[in-house]
Design an enzyme around this catalytic site. Structure first.
Site, PDB file in Angstrom:
ATOM      1  N   LYS A 272      11.717  30.255  15.540  1.00  0.00           N
ATOM      2  CA  LYS A 272      11.650  29.280  16.629  1.00  0.00           C
ATOM      3  C   LYS A 272      11.571  27.876  16.406  1.00  0.00           C
ATOM      4  O   LYS A 272      11.193  27.633  15.091  1.00  0.00           O
ATOM      5  CB  LYS A 272      10.471  29.726  17.523  1.00  0.00           C
ATOM      6  CG  LYS A 272      10.513  30.981  18.048  1.00  0.00           C
ATOM      7  CD  LYS A 272       9.035  31.379  18.897  1.00  0.00           C
ATOM      8  CE  LYS A 272       9.006  32.603  19.656  1.00  0.00           C
ATOM      9  NZ  LYS A 272       9.904  32.609  20.700  1.00  0.00           N
ATOM     10  N   ARG A 346       9.703  44.129  22.210  1.00  0.00           N
ATOM     11  CA  ARG A 346      10.305  45.289  22.448  1.00  0.00           C
ATOM     12  C   ARG A 346      10.072  46.297  21.571  1.00  0.00           C
ATOM     13  O   ARG A 346      10.206  47.498  21.704  1.00  0.00           O
ATOM     14  CB  ARG A 346      11.647  44.695  23.123  1.00  0.00           C
ATOM     15  CG  ARG A 346      12.436  44.518  22.224  1.00  0.00           C
ATOM     16  CD  ARG A 346      13.730  43.736  23.097  1.00  0.00           C
ATOM     17  NE  ARG A 346      13.620  42.359  23.437  1.00  0.00           N
ATOM     18  CZ  ARG A 346      14.611  41.742  24.047  1.00  0.00           C
ATOM     19  NH1 ARG A 346      15.712  42.065  24.154  1.00  0.00           N
ATOM     20  NH2 ARG A 346      14.088  40.524  24.500  1.00  0.00           N
TER      21      ARG A 346
HETATM   22  N1  BES Z   1       7.139  35.991  23.058  1.00  0.00           N
HETATM   23  C1  BES Z   1       8.740  35.651  23.334  1.00  0.00           C
HETATM   24  C2  BES Z   1       8.937  35.251  24.633  1.00  0.00           C
HETATM   25  C3  BES Z   1       8.274  33.994  25.454  1.00  0.00           C
HETATM   26  C4  BES Z   1       9.069  32.969  25.206  1.00  0.00           C
HETATM   27  C5  BES Z   1       6.938  34.026  25.795  1.00  0.00           C
HETATM   28  C6  BES Z   1       8.298  31.709  25.885  1.00  0.00           C
HETATM   29  C7  BES Z   1       6.455  32.973  26.482  1.00  0.00           C
HETATM   30  C8  BES Z   1       7.071  31.906  26.489  1.00  0.00           C
HETATM   31  C9  BES Z   1       9.536  36.741  22.773  1.00  0.00           C
HETATM   32  O1  BES Z   1       9.160  37.421  21.871  1.00  0.00           O
HETATM   33  C10 BES Z   1      10.981  36.135  22.462  1.00  0.00           C
HETATM   34  O2  BES Z   1      10.975  35.065  21.736  1.00  0.00           O
HETATM   35  N2  BES Z   1      11.984  36.592  23.130  1.00  0.00           N
HETATM   36  C11 BES Z   1      13.049  36.022  22.849  1.00  0.00           C
HETATM   37  C12 BES Z   1      14.168  37.150  23.173  1.00  0.00           C
HETATM   38  C13 BES Z   1      15.419  36.750  22.654  1.00  0.00           C
HETATM   39  C14 BES Z   1      15.410  36.378  21.353  1.00  0.00           C
HETATM   40  C15 BES Z   1      16.364  37.542  23.281  1.00  0.00           C
HETATM   41  C16 BES Z   1      13.360  34.744  24.065  1.00  0.00           C
HETATM   42  O3  BES Z   1      12.917  34.992  25.266  1.00  0.00           O
HETATM   43  O4  BES Z   1      14.011  33.803  23.807  1.00  0.00           O
HETATM   44 MN    MN Z   2       9.782  36.544  19.834  1.00  0.00          MN
END
Ligand code: BES
Ligand code: MN
Ligand code: ZN
Length: 492
Positions: A272, A346
């Site tokens: 990230k 997931r």
């Molecule tokens: N934990 C994150 C989702 C999240 C984002 C929670 C912002 C709270 C605030 C999750 O693991 C994630 O990173 N999801 C990705 C999925 C994508 C790579 C398909 C996302 O939402 O960007």
């Molecule tokens: Mn994530």
């Protein structure tokens, strides 16, 4: 810090308190019962209402100075037009609880006219939520600068059995909320998967529940290749935690509540951006919600069987970490192509949902801070709700509404499955940006087989990055209320 709640007859004239909170709806007038308050304030209440300095609007507050003794300070809090009185009471009470902490009065008396059992419960929950604070990791200020936290509340309501029921329920659920918020606030280096397991063991010991904790070795035996792929980049032992509460009829199918417990989500190799990455310590709010709900359900002594399940690890990049292009196999045999290591929640939940089946649950509800897309779709107001059973979806939506944690449905249509078809495996873990919340839920659906299931995407609702007035920056307590109300609904 637990807040002690009691009820007492509403004798405003004879009251002795450092702070009297008076909650009023829009366009308040000086009713007979408020005349005692007016006397305490030397007519200031009548003047404030008469001059319309205070109009009872939502979140509106006004301080009046009280007497040398009796009610020493008076705080008016507005409820607004109060279409939903319970919700409005909870909110006004939260504001009062927070304000009491700012004043440092330590205790208060609360008056809002006649209160039903549900009203008392809402008031108690609001006060507990509003006065909740996280101070564990700050050096306390010198004693003379310390402000006493709110520890004692007297709710002024006809002191009936109903009012006492409300107080007891609020205390039980409030304890669950506070536990979940504390766990959420704890940083990733303190709140590790092991820490969540220890918290579960502590709940199990206090309430006589059965607790099972699987580590990396046990999960390898269960062939949980999906969950384990996420844990590959961390030396911390991942934990699958199962808590079993069995105060329901013997042999009755349990409900299962499942939480995503990513103690930190760096994104892994698909790392990230640095900006705001610290918020990802909150990626375990689903798991915290499960523990908070188990605490509350046990305190409420609900006559129902409940299994609490948590999948907990930390998503880190390392030389050993899983990477895009890898194919892993979940415990139900399905092959998953990893497209993005940041779509890790997931993968963890997949194996936990498969594991849930061995409890023969009558319903499974999972809560996960699963997708940023949920924040784009619904903001910070509503939880995304999806499932494989429309009746159960509605039941969960209703529970969310009752608890002040509104959810909103998104369509789980097969058409969206195209987005997560893989060239090499049965399914891929990311469908890209379009309908990101839905494709994540559709992924989970492949593993939630053999029982009615609902998924709550709490990415936008479990914590707040801005002060909400009632809640400071940090965890909100979502989804504890939804879980508890669902269990209460089933226990009736
Ligand atoms: N934990 C994150 C989702 C999240 C984002 C929670 C912002 C709270 C605030 C999750 O693991 C994630 O990173 N999801 C990705 C999925 C994508 C790579 C398909 C996302 O939402 O960007
Ligand atoms: Mn994530
Ligand atoms: Zn995550």
């Amino acid at each position: 810090m637990t807040l002690s709640l009691t009820t007492a007859a509403p004798d405003l004239g004879g009251l002795e308190t450092p702070l009297l909170v008076v909650v009023l709806a829009s366009a308040p007038t000086l009713t007979d019962e408020l005349r005692a308050v007016d006397t305490i304030t030397d007519g200031a209440l009548a003047r404030a209402l008469g001059r319309r300095d205070f109009r009872g609007g939502r979140d509106e507050t006004l301080h009046l100075s009280g007497g040398e003794s009796g009610a020493q300070r008076v705080l008016l809090v507005g409820m607004g037009p109060a279409a939903d009185r319970t919700a409005a009471l909870r909110r006004a009470s939260a504001i009062a609880g927070r304000q009491a902490n700012r004043l440092g009065v330590g205790r208060l008396a609360f008056f809002a006219g006649a209160l039903s059992a549900e009203d008392v419960e809402a008031v108690g929950l609001g006060l507990i939520a509003g006065s909740w604070d996280f101070k564990e990791l700050k050096t306390p200020p010198p004693a003379e600068e310390e402000r006493a936290p709110l520890t004692e509340v007297t709710i002024l309501a006809a002191d009936t059995a109903a009012a006492q029921r409300g107080v007891r329920a609020a205390s039980a659920i409030g304890e669950g909320h506070s536990l979940a918020r504390r766990l959420g606030m704890l940083p990733g280096n303190v709140c590790t998967p092991e820490y969540l397991a220890d918290t579960a063991r502590d709940i199990a010991r206090r309430f006589g529940m059965k607790v099972t904790v699987l580590g990396r070795a046990e999960m390898q035996q269960e062939k949980m290749g999906s969950f384990l792929s996420v844990a590959q980049g961390t030396s911390q032992d991942p934990k699958l935690i199962a808590l079993e509460y069995t105060k329901g009829p013997a042999g009755a199918q349990p409900i299962a509540i499942v939480g995503k417990g990513l103690c930190f989500d760096s994104g892994g190799i698909s790392i990230k951006p640095a900006q705001g990455m610290e918020w990802m310590k909150f990626d375990m709010c689903g798991a915290a919600g499960v523990l908070g709900a188990m605490e509350a359900i046990a305190r409420l002594e609900l006559p129902i069987n409940v299994v609490g399940l948590i999948g907990s690890t930390t998503n880190m990049p390392s030389g050993e970490a899983f990477k895009p292009g890898d194919v892993v196999q979940a415990s139900n045999g399905k092959y998953i192509e990893i497209i993005n290591t940041d779509a890790e929640g997931r993968l963890v939940l997949a194996d936990v949902l498969v594991y849930a089946k061995r409890f023969s649950p009558s319903a499974v509800i999972d809560a996960a801070t699963l997708t940023g897309a949920a924040v784009i779709a619904l903001g910070h107001t509503a939880t995304g709700v999806m499932g494989n059973d429309d009746t159960l979806v509605q039941e969960v939506l209703d529970a969310g509404k009752r608890s002040g944690e509104p959810g909103w449905p998104l369509p789980l249509w097969d058409d969206y499955k195209e987005l997560i078809k893989s060239d090499v495996a049965d399914i891929k873990n990311s469908g890209g940006r379009p309908a990101g919340t839905i494709t994540a839920a559709l992924f989970l659906k492949e593993f939630a087989e053999g029982y009615p299931w609902v998924h709550l995407d709490i990415a936008g609702t479990a914590y707040t990055e801005t002060d909400l007035g009632t809640v400071p920056r940090g965890p909100t307590g979502v989804p504890v209320g939804t879980f508890v109300e669902f269990a209460r609904g089933r226990a009736r």
